[in-house]
Design a protein around this motif. Structure first.
Motif, PDB file in Angstrom:
ATOM      1  N   LEU A 118       0.768  -1.266  -0.066  1.00  8.59           N
ATOM      2  CA  LEU A 118      -0.008  -0.079  -0.020  1.00  8.59           C
ATOM      3  C   LEU A 118       0.986   1.122  -0.130  1.00  8.59           C
ATOM      4  O   LEU A 118       0.494   2.149  -0.836  1.00  8.59           O
ATOM      5  CB  LEU A 118      -0.958   0.073   1.185  1.00  8.59           C
ATOM      6  CG  LEU A 118      -1.823   1.240   1.260  1.00  8.59           C
ATOM      7  CD1 LEU A 118      -2.683   1.276   0.108  1.00  8.59           C
ATOM      8  CD2 LEU A 118      -2.810   1.112   2.343  1.00  8.59           C
ATOM      9  N   GLN A 122       0.756   4.289  -2.621  1.00  8.73           N
ATOM     10  CA  GLN A 122       0.388   5.377  -2.392  1.00  8.73           C
ATOM     11  C   GLN A 122       1.456   6.543  -2.852  1.00  8.73           C
ATOM     12  O   GLN A 122       1.096   7.449  -3.373  1.00  8.73           O
ATOM     13  CB  GLN A 122      -0.052   5.778  -1.090  1.00  8.73           C
ATOM     14  CG  GLN A 122      -1.240   4.887  -0.517  1.00  8.73           C
ATOM     15  CD  GLN A 122      -1.952   5.388   0.770  1.00  8.73           C
ATOM     16  OE1 GLN A 122      -3.032   5.315   0.711  1.00  8.73           O
ATOM     17  NE2 GLN A 122      -1.217   5.620   1.901  1.00  8.73           N
ATOM     18  N   ALA A 291       2.930   7.837   3.124  1.00  6.75           N
ATOM     19  CA  ALA A 291       2.625   6.851   4.778  1.00  6.75           C
ATOM     20  C   ALA A 291       1.549   7.355   5.601  1.00  6.75           C
ATOM     21  O   ALA A 291       1.071   6.571   5.910  1.00  6.75           O
ATOM     22  CB  ALA A 291       3.898   6.968   5.649  1.00  6.75           C
ATOM     23  N   PHE A 292       1.342   8.697   5.179  1.00  7.77           N
ATOM     24  CA  PHE A 292       0.219   9.142   6.213  1.00  7.77           C
ATOM     25  C   PHE A 292      -0.922   9.782   5.672  1.00  7.77           C
ATOM     26  O   PHE A 292      -2.082  10.057   6.273  1.00  7.77           O
ATOM     27  CB  PHE A 292       0.937  10.422   7.029  1.00  7.77           C
ATOM     28  CG  PHE A 292       2.042   9.822   7.998  1.00  7.77           C
ATOM     29  CD1 PHE A 292       1.778   9.002   9.040  1.00  7.77           C
ATOM     30  CD2 PHE A 292       3.437  10.182   7.773  1.00  7.77           C
ATOM     31  CE1 PHE A 292       2.831   8.503   9.978  1.00  7.77           C
ATOM     32  CE2 PHE A 292       4.312   9.772   8.679  1.00  7.77           C
ATOM     33  CZ  PHE A 292       4.065   8.813   9.588  1.00  7.77           C
ATOM     34  N   ALA A 293      -0.911   9.768   4.202  1.00 11.89           N
ATOM     35  CA  ALA A 293      -2.258  10.540   3.572  1.00 11.89           C
ATOM     36  C   ALA A 293      -2.837   9.459   2.641  1.00 11.89           C
ATOM     37  O   ALA A 293      -2.084   9.253   1.822  1.00 11.89           O
ATOM     38  CB  ALA A 293      -1.998  11.757   2.717  1.00 11.89           C
ATOM     39  N   GLU A 294      -3.948   9.139   2.833  1.00 12.68           N
ATOM     40  CA  GLU A 294      -4.412   7.819   2.088  1.00 12.68           C
ATOM     41  C   GLU A 294      -4.982   8.610   0.675  1.00 12.68           C
ATOM     42  O   GLU A 294      -5.582   9.666   0.622  1.00 12.68           O
ATOM     43  CB  GLU A 294      -5.692   7.638   2.661  1.00 12.68           C
ATOM     44  CG  GLU A 294      -6.200   6.207   2.004  1.00 12.68           C
ATOM     45  CD  GLU A 294      -7.305   5.715   2.971  1.00 12.68           C
ATOM     46  OE1 GLU A 294      -7.059   4.693   3.332  1.00 12.68           O
ATOM     47  OE2 GLU A 294      -8.524   6.228   3.100  1.00 12.68           O
TER      48      GLU A 294
ATOM     49  N   PRO B 314     -15.236   3.890   7.899  1.00 12.33           N
ATOM     50  CA  PRO B 314     -14.535   3.491   6.933  1.00 12.33           C
ATOM     51  C   PRO B 314     -12.934   2.729   7.227  1.00 12.33           C
ATOM     52  O   PRO B 314     -12.317   3.388   8.301  1.00 12.33           O
ATOM     53  CB  PRO B 314     -14.213   4.650   5.997  1.00 12.33           C
ATOM     54  CG  PRO B 314     -14.555   5.936   7.025  1.00 12.33           C
ATOM     55  CD  PRO B 314     -15.370   5.310   8.137  1.00 12.33           C
ATOM     56  N   THR B 315     -12.437   1.942   6.505  1.00  8.45           N
ATOM     57  CA  THR B 315     -11.338   1.325   6.669  1.00  8.45           C
ATOM     58  C   THR B 315     -10.382   2.215   5.963  1.00  8.45           C
ATOM     59  O   THR B 315     -10.124   2.314   4.833  1.00  8.45           O
ATOM     60  CB  THR B 315     -11.325  -0.185   6.082  1.00  8.45           C
ATOM     61  OG1 THR B 315     -12.307  -0.775   6.798  1.00  8.45           O
ATOM     62  CG2 THR B 315      -9.976  -0.960   6.494  1.00  8.45           C
ATOM     63  N   ASN B 316      -9.481   3.147   6.745  1.00  8.33           N
ATOM     64  CA  ASN B 316      -8.492   3.830   6.107  1.00  8.33           C
ATOM     65  C   ASN B 316      -7.218   3.382   6.647  1.00  8.33           C
ATOM     66  O   ASN B 316      -6.392   3.931   7.232  1.00  8.33           O
ATOM     67  CB  ASN B 316      -8.779   5.523   6.598  1.00  8.33           C
ATOM     68  CG  ASN B 316     -10.014   5.967   5.931  1.00  8.33           C
ATOM     69  OD1 ASN B 316     -10.146   5.672   4.913  1.00  8.33           O
ATOM     70  ND2 ASN B 316     -10.597   6.954   6.694  1.00  8.33           N
ATOM     71  N   ILE B 317      -6.782   2.282   5.909  1.00 10.67           N
ATOM     72  CA  ILE B 317      -5.357   1.903   6.392  1.00 10.67           C
ATOM     73  C   ILE B 317      -4.569   2.525   5.596  1.00 10.67           C
ATOM     74  O   ILE B 317      -3.179   2.566   6.084  1.00 10.67           O
ATOM     75  CB  ILE B 317      -5.383   0.322   6.197  1.00 10.67           C
ATOM     76  CG1 ILE B 317      -5.749   0.227   4.532  1.00 10.67           C
ATOM     77  CG2 ILE B 317      -6.139  -0.556   6.990  1.00 10.67           C
ATOM     78  CD1 ILE B 317      -5.391  -1.232   3.791  1.00 10.67           C
ATOM     79  N   GLY B 318      -4.626   3.513   4.538  1.00  9.35           N
ATOM     80  CA  GLY B 318      -3.540   4.191   4.009  1.00  9.35           C
ATOM     81  C   GLY B 318      -3.149   5.327   4.744  1.00  9.35           C
ATOM     82  O   GLY B 318      -2.445   6.146   4.115  1.00  9.35           O
ATOM     83  N   GLY B 319      -3.965   5.723   5.865  1.00  8.06           N
ATOM     84  CA  GLY B 319      -3.335   7.104   6.621  1.00  8.06           C
ATOM     85  C   GLY B 319      -4.716   7.950   6.769  1.00  8.06           C
ATOM     86  O   GLY B 319      -5.829   7.314   6.724  1.00  8.06           O
ATOM     87  N   GLY B 321      -7.805   9.820   6.194  1.00  8.87           N
ATOM     88  CA  GLY B 321      -8.796   9.605   4.989  1.00  8.87           C
ATOM     89  C   GLY B 321      -9.019  10.505   3.974  1.00  8.87           C
ATOM     90  O   GLY B 321      -9.670  10.512   3.225  1.00  8.87           O
TER      91      GLY B 321
END
Lengths: 523, 353
Positions: A118, A122, A291-294, B314-319, B321
């Motif tokens: 991931l 990202q 790493a920190f912002a989706e 929500p599943t915000n596994i990426g950081g 949201g």
């Protein structure tokens, strides 16, 4: 390094080897065979130090990051639209057991089950957004300072081609995961192709290998995305850099800088250290974001299915201006002779970007038509000194910016609780109004700034304020002070540039150190 | 005539161009015409269901002990819900109203006076709200609602009141319950285009009492009783699928909601309780379509489960949201933090003259 006498002692041997010892011997060996000494010119390349000259490097380094992370992604991504069932032990419950394409499954699987997967995804996506953004900023710098003028038109052309390729590849990559949102983007792309008169349906059939969505588009886009377009980009970037070294940098006018020299730090050792650091900073910023912002959480969107649609779907930002114009364009179409040409799609999505990119690419020649300027230019313009170019650039950018904002009409309406229709009309009007207003405003601002110098040194007449017994205030001009005779001070001539030193007189000699570490060389 | 003037050369080129273009267009229009019938058609209705869930049947109804106990707790006896009249089915109408928020469900509870006080199945159980005594509901109605909806709840308020007030008669308890428990009613801004979700002024119990009172004026014809969703055994996977198919077009795929035309909007789904979600689906508040027979109670339960599990959490596994806003927010972050931040770095390491 052939010495006639064989060295006896260690010390002699060391002296004979010169100050760089084994290194220089190894390099000499290489030079005998490959002629690497020529690289010396490259190591000696002088980089002017202005901060705005490093914007292109952001683009270069984010491209490097794209390549690195992209290679990682290819190890796990399966470019296929054949259907698989997501296993029942998949970590994200709402996807368990769903029938999805392999492309979608491999992407969510990479996001949930592959170590670093991931993060890499990202970073790749952020790096892409930054890549295109920095190209635009870099181009703006080149444009507003006139760095594209003779002899650098070719590099401008290469640069704008790179922008188009970057945008295209961004779109292709965005489509690969085959999720609901990217599928919607593909559907729009399909409609745009269909809107082309005469050949539209062929074009769509050709791209999708039949009817939309079909099963061919993801594998095809994959090849384009990882092989063809990056290949062309690498080639063009090399040409871009080669021309940069060959033609040497432009520079801002200033102390000791002339049309015939270039003042700055040499590639080795100063600049290379700096730029390496910058590479790592770019990498660091991207990694932090990754790493920190989706970004693009496709598991929340689910797989694409032509029957499904989500509201509020936008493309990545660099396609925003296209989407914006599509949204606000009035519904007009041509329907006659048994054919329909949806002008409300064709004009905003095909004709308009065509015009935009053509103007951008042809700009050096367009400008020459007006200025009739066929001179070589190595010194840059200050934007205020070329008011028409600056004004046009600002108008052009503000048009694109307004269209970009128009791509989120729904978000704006929802956020500010305004009617969607009001926002739509506001955007239609602004699209026409903003460039018309920004052009003259910028133009006169430039003129004003040019003239600003004339006011320097003027002093206002001093006043003395009295208060009467009734409380009234009366201002009287102050008495003439001895010496100044109450004259307006005469303005000094404004220096042509910050240092205000006559360039020709001060031009340093070849290789001279202008200040520690900064060298001047002739072109 | 070997020497051509530039004019003739231009003319010839232009003519060649015309010939080429018309040739191309004839050719391509032929092929377009030939290809036209094969063009794909998107499914005409977005409100369809997928096949991989319990589809409504018009046959067997099962009264499980569980459901029988539910009826008993309402002081009524459980009866199998009557299957839909086959003659109606034959006419192609109401084919799927079974187990879709009507007494045509697995079970219906009939009390001593022959009134249906509840119906449902293992997924959703609908009960008729009660007010004990009825005057409590009446009191509340007269206090909070009658000023606008009229003392008879028929949408005709006392003289001198302006605004357009809907007739509440026959809307069904679920509708009343939804509008009160989501805080939309009593209306704060009756002239607004769309009533907003707010902190409810009435308690859940009071909402039921008002609903019972309005229902006593005229029994529900259009809407269902108040649903109670049993999320146990719900299938979020199916819910995701159905949500993308039926709801995302207005509420967005992340459930964030968005503006619709002319000041109306599809609200965010982050605050609705499971029962309110079922009510919204079954009653279609405001501009939202009403989902009845095309979604069974099991499918509604799956959607409710997906919304209350995956959309509200929500599943915000990426950081971070980024508010589910998608590329707008992402582009902003990329440009402001990414490009902007790196530009600051260039400004820092570079020369500023």
């Amino acid at each position: 390094m052939s010495t006639t006498t064989t060295p006896r002692t260690k010390r002699q041997a060391k002296e004979a080897a010169g100050p760089y010892g084994n290194v220089s011997r190894a390099v000499n060996e290489l030079d005998d065979r490959l002629g690497v000494a020529k690289a010396r010119t490259f190591l000696d390349k002088i980089f002017p130090d202005h901060w705005s000259f490093m914007l292109g490097e952001i683009a270069l380094y984010s491209f490097v990051i794209l390549l690195l992370t992209g290679v990682f992604l290819t190890l796990y991504f399966v470019p296929s639209q054949s259907s698989v069932r997501i296993p029942m032990d998949f970590p994200y419950a709402p996807l368990r057991g769903q029938r999805v394409s392999e492309a979608f499954y491999s992407t969510v699987n990479m996001s949930f089950n592959v170590r670093c997967g991931l993060l890499m995804r990202q970073m790749h996506h952020w790096a892409c957004d930054i890549f295109v953004g920095s190209i635009v900023v870099h181009m703006a710098r080149v444009y507003f300072t006139g760095a594209f003028r003779k002899p650098r038109e070719t590099n401008w052309l290469i640069g704008s081609t790179l922008l188009i390729l970057a945008i295209t590849n961004g779109f292709l990559g965005y489509s690969l995961p085959d999720d609901l949102v990217s599928g919607t983007g593909l559907r729009i792309a399909d409609s745009i192709m269909l809107s082309v008169p005469l050949v539209g349906s062929y074009l769509s059939f050709f791209v999708f290998g039949g009817n939309f969505p079909g099963t061919a588009v993801i594998p095809r886009f994959f090849v384009l995305h990882v092989l063809l377009i990056p290949g062309i980009i690498i080639g063009l970037v090399s040409a871009h850099l080669f021309l940069l070294v060959r033609q040497k940098h432009t520079q801002f006018p200033g102390k000791g800088r002339t049309e015939k020299n270039v003042v700055g730090t040499p590639m080795f050792p100063v600049f290379i250290a700096k730029t390496q650091g910058f590479l790592f900073i770019t990498l660091g910023v991207t990694a932090l974001l990754g790493a920190f912002a989706e970004i693009n959480p496709i598991w929340q969107f689910g797989p694409y299915d032509a029957a499904k649609i989500s509201y509020a779907v936008q493309p990545d930002w660099y396609m925003g201006f296209l989407d914006g114009l599509l949204r606000i364009f009035p519904p007009i179409e041509f329907a006659s002779f048994g054919h329909t040409i949806p002008l409300e799609v064709f004009i905003p999505a095909v004709v308009f970007p065509g015009i935009v990119f053509n103007i951008a690419m042809a700009w050096p020649w367009i400008e020459r038509k007006f200025t009739k300027d066929n001179e070589m230019h190595n010194l840059l313009d200050r934007p205020r000194d070329v008011p028409h170019r600056t004004a046009f650039g600002v108008a052009f950018f503000s048009l694109l910016a307004i269209l970009f904002i128009a791509s989120s009409t729904d978000v704006l309406a929802n956020f500010f609780h305004v009617s969607l229709n009001t926002v739509l009309w506001a955007m239609r009007i602004l699209t026409i109004l903003v460039p018309i207003v920004t052009y003259p405003v910028t133009y006169f601002l430039c003129i004003e700034m040019q003239e600003g110098g004339r006011l320097i040194g003027k002093r206002k007449t001093a006043n003395i304020v009295h208060r009467t017994t009734e409380g009234e205030y009366i201002a009287e001009p102050a008495a003439v002070r001895p010496g100044d005779g109450h004259h307006e001070l005469d303005a000094l001539p404004v220096p042509s540039f910050i240092e205000g030193i006559d360039e020709e007189l001060e031009a340093p000699h070849e290789g001279e150190l202008v200040e520690p570490g900064v060298r001047a060389v002739t072109r | 005539m070997s020497v051509r003037s530039p004019l003739t050369r231009h003319l010839r080129n232009a003519m060649l161009g015309v010939v080429a273009i018309s040739g191309l267009s004839i050719l391509s229009s032929g092929v377009i015409a030939a290809a036209a019938p094969t063009t794909t058609k998107a499914p005409t209705s977005s409100v369809t269901t997928t096949s991989n869930s319990k589809t409504p049947t018009t046959t067997s109804a099962t009264v499980t002990p569980n459901l029988a106990a539910k009826c008993a707790s309402l002081g009524a006896t459980a009866e199998p819900g009557q299957p839909i009249d086959q003659s109606i089915v034959a006419q192609g109408q109401n084919t799927s109203e079974f187990n879709a928020g009507t007494p045509y469900s697995d079970v219906k509870c009939v009390n001593s006076s022959g009134e249906i006080v509840g119906y449902g199945n293992s997924a959703i159980f609908y009960t008729l709200p009660t007010s004990n005594p009825l005057s409590v509901g009446e009191e509340l109605f007269l206090t909070y609602c009658s000023a606008c909806h009229g003392v008879k709840a028929n949408g005709v308020p006392a003289g001198g009141t302006t605004g357009i007030y809907p007739n509440l008669l026959g809307l069904g308890p679920a509708t009343i319950n939804f509008w009160i428990t989501t805080g939309r009613m009593p209306a704060v801004d009756p002239r607004g285009v769309q009533a907003q979700r707010r902190t409810p002024r009435l308690t859940d119990k009071q909402a039921n009492e008002v609903a019972a009172y309005i229902n006593s004026l005229q029994p529900a014809t259009a809407g269902p009783y108040v649903p109670n969703v049993n999320l146990r055994g719900a299938n979020v996977e199916n819910g995701q699928n159905l949500f993308a198919l039926n709801c995302a077009a207005c509420h967005t795929i992340t459930g964030g909601g968005d503006a619709l035309a002319y000041n109306t909007y599809a609200p965010t789904l982050h605050w609705a309780t499971p029962n309110q979600i079922a009510e919204a689906l079954r009653t279609g508040p405001g501009n939202m379509p009403r989902f009845t027979g095309n979604l069974t109670d099991w499918q509604v339960r799956d959607i409710v489960a997906y919304v209350s599990h995956s959309i509200q959490h929500p599943t915000n596994i990426g950081g971070v949201g980024l508010g589910g806003l998608g590329p707008v927010a992402e582009g902003f972050v990329a440009l402001a933090l990414g490009v902007g931040g790196l530009m600051l770095v260039t400004f820092w390491v570079g020369d500023r003259q």
